[in-house]
Design a protein around this motif. Structure first.
Motif, PDB file in Angstrom:
ATOM      1  N   SER A 205      -0.341  -6.339  -0.150  1.00  0.00           N
ATOM      2  CA  SER A 205      -0.589  -7.784  -0.102  1.00  0.00           C
ATOM      3  C   SER A 205      -0.079  -8.502  -1.348  1.00  0.00           C
ATOM      4  O   SER A 205       0.077  -9.722  -1.346  1.00  0.00           O
ATOM      5  N   SER A 229      10.338  -2.965   0.581  1.00  0.00           N
ATOM      6  CA  SER A 229       8.924  -3.078   0.218  1.00  0.00           C
ATOM      7  C   SER A 229       8.312  -1.686   0.071  1.00  0.00           C
ATOM      8  O   SER A 229       7.307  -1.348   0.693  1.00  0.00           O
ATOM      9  N   GLY A 287      -5.059  -2.833   2.358  1.00  0.00           N
ATOM     10  CA  GLY A 287      -5.579  -4.153   2.729  1.00  0.00           C
ATOM     11  C   GLY A 287      -4.685  -4.912   3.695  1.00  0.00           C
ATOM     12  O   GLY A 287      -5.151  -5.466   4.691  1.00  0.00           O
TER      13      GLY A 287
HETATM   14  C1  LIG Z   1       6.703   4.258   1.212  1.00  0.00           C
HETATM   15  C2  LIG Z   1       5.970   3.314   2.123  1.00  0.00           C
HETATM   16  N1  LIG Z   1       5.157   3.803   3.089  1.00  0.00           N
HETATM   17  C3  LIG Z   1       4.500   2.957   3.914  1.00  0.00           C
HETATM   18  C4  LIG Z   1       4.647   1.607   3.788  1.00  0.00           C
HETATM   19  C5  LIG Z   1       3.919   0.669   4.764  1.00  0.00           C
HETATM   20  N2  LIG Z   1       2.894  -0.078   4.027  1.00  0.00           N
HETATM   21  C6  LIG Z   1       3.150  -1.299   3.535  1.00  0.00           C
HETATM   22  S1  LIG Z   1       1.894  -1.891   2.638  1.00  0.00           S
HETATM   23  C7  LIG Z   1       0.945  -0.531   2.929  1.00  0.00           C
HETATM   24  C8  LIG Z   1      -0.430  -0.424   2.333  1.00  0.00           C
HETATM   25  C9  LIG Z   1      -0.485  -0.814   0.877  1.00  0.00           C
HETATM   26  O1  LIG Z   1      -1.791  -0.652   0.383  1.00  0.00           O
HETATM   27  P1  LIG Z   1      -2.158  -1.070  -1.095  1.00  0.00           P
HETATM   28  O2  LIG Z   1      -1.117  -0.589  -2.039  1.00  0.00           O
HETATM   29  O3  LIG Z   1      -3.561  -0.639  -1.374  1.00  0.00           O
HETATM   30  O4  LIG Z   1      -2.041  -2.658  -1.081  1.00  0.00           O
HETATM   31  P2  LIG Z   1      -2.968  -3.767  -0.349  1.00  0.00           P
HETATM   32  O5  LIG Z   1      -2.321  -4.052   0.983  1.00  0.00           O
HETATM   33  O6  LIG Z   1      -4.344  -3.233  -0.223  1.00  0.00           O
HETATM   34  O7  LIG Z   1      -2.860  -4.949  -1.238  1.00  0.00           O
HETATM   35  C10 LIG Z   1       1.627   0.381   3.741  1.00  0.00           C
HETATM   36  C11 LIG Z   1       1.088   1.678   4.209  1.00  0.00           C
HETATM   37  C12 LIG Z   1       5.520   1.138   2.762  1.00  0.00           C
HETATM   38  N3  LIG Z   1       5.731  -0.158   2.571  1.00  0.00           N
HETATM   39  N4  LIG Z   1       6.148   2.002   1.932  1.00  0.00           N
END
Ligand SMILES: Cc1ncc(C[n+]2csc(CCOP(=O)(O)OP(=O)(O)O)c2C)c(N)n1
Length: 299
Positions: A205, A229, A287
């Motif tokens: 996010s 990303s 999130g």
């Molecule tokens: C290497 C990789 N695997 C999977 C994803 C898909 N993905 C995008 S955001 C996310 C979750 C991120 O969680 P967090 O770092 O805790 O951030 P939050 O969304 O809670 O702010 C995932 C699994 C990705 N972008 N990159």
């Protein structure tokens, strides 16, 4: 819409100032021109600002400078009024220049803008008038409202409605040991981090929140990997940024999910005495993925 690699800051400011043209930013273009420039309306698209999206929808001509028009930047092609808006794309990559059926200029952005400035002459003004300042003020007021949001345990009204009831929110706050909202923290950091520091993030996010909320008052200090990303880029990328610009502090915004996935360059940075600052945002989960799931009514 602009990206920063050809160093077009001065030309963008000149053309925008002279002809009253609003500037809006993609993730990769953000901080080409400082946020304090009067016509810079910030992030464009689904994760962007109210102001940037309003002028983009009102535009009869969008000049896309170096942009790939990704789904985030165009809100999956809903950000423009295609009945009236025409596109002029300046891009070194012919394939990108073709997008949105634009008039194509396959060339360097800086050189092209210099030519445009010469050819447009002195008489032209857009029809935006005062409205650029008005939408900017409206957005800055909204931004300041977001900075004031405080959780409370009785009747909290979250920005994303009808997903969590108060009991779940309280449980969440207890489990995390904090009542801070992410946007208020990002905005507070924007006040206290020294403006010439590089900020970096990539997944979850935080890129969206930063594209919308972060005001970079020094050019080229915003570094967000939003092409893929890629989770895990945050810390390794921060070390790279520190190596490239050792005279500036670097602040990495990282979610707990990304942190768990890859943080080994944290050790490398200590080993080689290359300081990086990690800002870990722990919301105890993925999130943004949870948000997408809730948006589809999934439990
Ligand atoms: C290497 C990789 N695997 C999977 C994803 C898909 N993905 C995008 S955001 C996310 C979750 C991120 O969680 P967090 O770092 O805790 O951030 P939050 O969304 O809670 O702010 C995932 C699994 C990705 N972008 N990159």
């Amino acid at each position: 819409m602009a990206r920063k690699y050809s160093g077009t800051r001065d030309e963008l400011i000149e053309i925008s100032d002279k002809y009253n043209i609003p500037l809006v930013e993609t993730q990769a273009g953000k901080s080409t021109v400082e946020a304090t420039f009067k016509h810079n309306l910030g992030g464009m698209g689904i994760t962007g600002t109210l102001a940037a999206n309003k002028v983009a929808y009102a535009a009869d001509l969008v000049i896309g400078i170096g942009t790939r028009y990704t789904d985030f930047a165009t809100s999956s092609k809903t950000a423009f009024d295609f009945d009236k808006t025409k596109f002029l794309n300046i891009n070194v990559n012919r394939m990108q220049a073709y997008k949105l059926d634009a008039v194509q200029v396959v060339a360097d952005a800086k050189v092209t803008l210099q030519h445009l400035l010469k050819r447009l002459g002195d008489d032209y003004q857009t029809g935006y008038g005062e409205s650029i300042n008005e939408v900017k003020t409206e957005w800055l007021n909204e931004r300041s409202r977001l900075s004031q949001i405080q959780f409370n345990r009785e009747h909290f009204d979250p920005e994303i409605k009808e997903q969590f009831d108060q009991n779940i929110l309280n449980e969440y706050a207890d489990a995390l040991g904090t009542e801070l909202t992410q946007s208020s923290v990002v905005l507070k950091l924007n006040e206290v981090v020294s403006p010439d520091s590089n900020v970096i993030t990539s997944a979850g996010s935080l890129p969206g929140d930063l594209q919308r909320l972060w005001n970079a008052s020094v050019p080229n200090t915003y570094h967000v990997e939003y092409g893929y990303s890629c989770m895990g880029y945050e810390i390794s990328g921060a070390l790279g940024v520190r190596l490239a610009e050792p005279e500036h502090e670097v602040y990495s915004f990282v979610g707990d999910g990304s942190f768990l996935m890859l943080h080994s360059e944290f050790i490398t940075s200590l080993q080689y005495n290359k300081k990086i600052n990690l800002l870990l945002f722990d919301n105890s989960g993925y999130g943004c993925i949870n948000n997408l799931q809730m948006g589809k009514r999934s439990e």
